[in-house]
Design a protein around this motif. Sequence first.
Motif, PDB file in Angstrom:
ATOM      1  N   GLU A  38      45.075  21.034  74.169  1.00 59.86           N
ATOM      2  CA  GLU A  38      43.874  20.897  73.639  1.00 59.86           C
ATOM      3  C   GLU A  38      43.053  22.388  73.977  1.00 59.86           C
ATOM      4  OE1 GLU A  38      39.505  20.456  73.008  1.00 59.86           O
ATOM      5  OE2 GLU A  38      40.558  20.527  74.822  1.00 59.86           O
ATOM      6  N   HIS A  68      51.912  17.492  67.772  1.00 63.27           N
ATOM      7  CA  HIS A  68      50.765  17.186  68.741  1.00 63.27           C
ATOM      8  C   HIS A  68      49.672  18.548  68.465  1.00 63.27           C
ATOM      9  CE1 HIS A  68      54.424  15.887  70.333  1.00 63.27           C
ATOM     10  NE2 HIS A  68      53.642  14.915  71.016  1.00 63.27           N
ATOM     11  N   THR A  71      47.412  16.380  66.184  1.00 70.61           N
ATOM     12  CA  THR A  71      46.797  15.055  66.872  1.00 70.61           C
ATOM     13  C   THR A  71      45.619  15.871  67.625  1.00 70.61           C
ATOM     14  OG1 THR A  71      48.989  14.123  67.248  1.00 70.61           O
ATOM     15  CG2 THR A  71      46.938  13.749  68.789  1.00 70.61           C
ATOM     16  N   LYS A  74      42.837  16.084  65.136  1.00 71.42           N
ATOM     17  CA  LYS A  74      42.261  14.809  64.915  1.00 71.42           C
ATOM     18  C   LYS A  74      41.415  14.365  65.902  1.00 71.42           C
ATOM     19  CE  LYS A  74      44.353  11.754  62.325  1.00 71.42           C
ATOM     20  NZ  LYS A  74      45.196  11.176  61.626  1.00 71.42           N
ATOM     21  N   THR A  75      41.872  14.715  67.004  1.00 69.88           N
ATOM     22  CA  THR A  75      41.120  14.191  68.365  1.00 69.88           C
ATOM     23  C   THR A  75      40.082  14.685  69.114  1.00 69.88           C
ATOM     24  OG1 THR A  75      42.857  14.491  69.893  1.00 69.88           O
ATOM     25  CG2 THR A  75      43.037  12.343  68.598  1.00 69.88           C
ATOM     26  N   SER A  76      40.117  16.058  69.040  1.00 67.02           N
ATOM     27  CA  SER A  76      39.115  16.796  69.698  1.00 67.02           C
ATOM     28  C   SER A  76      38.121  17.258  68.726  1.00 67.02           C
ATOM     29  CB  SER A  76      39.793  18.177  70.008  1.00 67.02           C
ATOM     30  OG  SER A  76      38.830  19.080  70.600  1.00 67.02           O
ATOM     31  N   ARG A  77      36.917  16.796  68.963  1.00 68.54           N
ATOM     32  CA  ARG A  77      35.678  16.851  68.153  1.00 68.54           C
ATOM     33  C   ARG A  77      35.360  18.216  68.012  1.00 68.54           C
ATOM     34  NH1 ARG A  77      30.866  13.332  69.626  1.00 68.54           N
ATOM     35  NH2 ARG A  77      31.827  11.951  67.898  1.00 68.54           N
TER      36      ARG A  77
END
Length: 183
Positions: A38, A68, A71, A74-77
């Motif tokens: 990330e 990954h 992902t 999708k998950t890190s604003r």
Amino acid sequence: MSVQLSPVYNVKAIPVDKVKANNYNPNIVAPPEMKLLELSIWEDGFTMPCVCYYNKEEDNYILVDGFHRYTVLKTSRRIFQREKGMLPVVVIEKDISNRMASTIRHNRARGAHNIELMCDIVAELNRAGMSDKWIMKNIGMDRDELLRLKQISGLADLFADKEFSIPDEELELTPPGLRKNKF
């Protein structure tokens, strides 16, 4: 059969909601490495597109490689907002068996980190004045891993800014009730 032109020359920005994970990827990334991924995508942007197969019947893209990265988007604003929900993708045209083989080749081709090279990198960052905190954050290590790499390297200058002592051998080997007075 080899390809005529590498897919990387045709990267597309695809809405992430049109991308689906495959159900056969054996690759797992531990939470510390996901945090590092990330950070990498935040700091460097997407530097590699995800590899997908386009499913015409369902009008979606099935991941072959890049689960990954997908992902993280999708998950890190903050990354989702910066990328406007778009995932960089290249498309390959292969049947399911060859897509599975491609997934494994992509995973295995990444290799593993060489401990000696990691020690050299840590030593060089330390000599460049980077703090332990900076090293841990930017190359995704915890304190124990960083300490182990410093110890393995055997370079005294890595410990130059740290206090440490060698325990008194006699005290270590003698039970407390049998120790001699050192006065």
